[in-house]
Design a protein around this motif. Structure first.
Motif, PDB file in Angstrom:
ATOM      1  N   GLN A  50       1.092  -1.331   0.154  1.00 37.24           N
ATOM      2  CA  GLN A  50       0.107  -0.530  -0.257  1.00 37.24           C
ATOM      3  C   GLN A  50       0.955   1.098   0.081  1.00 37.24           C
ATOM      4  O   GLN A  50       0.702   2.350  -0.705  1.00 37.24           O
ATOM      5  N   GLN A  54       0.702   3.814  -3.086  1.00 36.22           N
ATOM      6  CA  GLN A  54       0.533   5.739  -2.593  1.00 36.22           C
ATOM      7  C   GLN A  54       1.098   6.834  -1.715  1.00 36.22           C
ATOM      8  O   GLN A  54       1.087   7.282  -1.969  1.00 36.22           O
ATOM      9  N   GLY A  60      -0.574   0.931   5.336  1.00 30.84           N
ATOM     10  CA  GLY A  60      -1.670   0.179   4.366  1.00 30.84           C
ATOM     11  C   GLY A  60      -2.081  -0.394   6.667  1.00 30.84           C
ATOM     12  O   GLY A  60      -2.554   0.433   7.173  1.00 30.84           O
TER      13      GLY A  60
END
Ligand code: URA
Length: 195
Positions: A50, A54, A60
């Motif tokens: 994640q 991102q 996450g």
């Protein structure tokens, strides 16, 4: 701090090719938080999937748990910044190698010098190995302050370890409670000021 130097730092990180993790990363994950003087710097291991997607640290599942804990303990979001030992995701979320960590650590050291935290929290064994002692045993070391020139270090569990073993949650909570009390104390006695 000068915004200029932080922007130049970010640019340099994003162009980094000092280790093979640059070949597989989607994004360089510099950290999360406002780039200004903070009493507290948390350090994890390395970006997961994640974070790689991102471009932000601890977004996450482990990061969500940590955010809940920090809110529950009434840490002011302006009081902390979070980063990792390595800024690029190790494939399959493996532990970064010593060579990868050594190549990346100068970036984190620059962040420490710039944010000037009074306390550094090592989230998990990897951070503690690279920032405190190569042979550290996190089970024995967690919850105990280590004095370093210029700051105090608190080794504790990584929130991902707590997700795997919820029995560790109370330890992480207690360790971070000690950290919050110490931040308050440093503020009260004037040892930490934001200026
Ligand atoms: N685990 C880490 O150590 N760092 C992150 O940024 C996310 C998960």
């Amino acid at each position: 701090m000068e915004n200029d130097s932080w922007s130049r730092f970010e640019e340099a990180c994003r162009a980094c090719v000092k280790c093979p993790l640059c070949e597989t990363r989607r994004q360089v994950v510099i950290g999360r938080g406002e780039p200004r003087r903070v009493p507290l710097l948390l350090v994890g291991e390395g970006p997961g999937e994640q974070e790689d997607i991102q471009g932000q640290a601890f977004v996450g599942r482990a990061g969500k748990l940590l955010d809940l804990l920090m809110t529950g303990l009434r840490f002011d979001p302006d009081d902390w910044y979070i980063a990792n030992i390595v800024k690029c995701r190790p494939p399959g979320n493996r532990e970064p190698t010593d060579e990868e960590a050594a190549a990346c650590l100068p970036w984190l050291r620059w962040q420490v010098r710039t944010l000037k935290p009074a306390i550094l929290v090592c989230l998990g064994r990897t951070a503690a190995r690279h920032l405190v002692d190569k042979d550290i045993r996190i089970t024995a070391a967690r919850g105990q302050w280590v004095e370093k020139p210029g700051f105090l270090v608190m080794p504790t569990w990584h929130p991902a370890a707590v997700l795997r073993d919820p029995g560790k949650k109370i330890d992480l909570f207690k360790d971070m409670e000690q950290v919050r009390e110490t931040v308050e104390e440093l503020r009260r006695n004037g040892t930490w000021t934001s200026g």
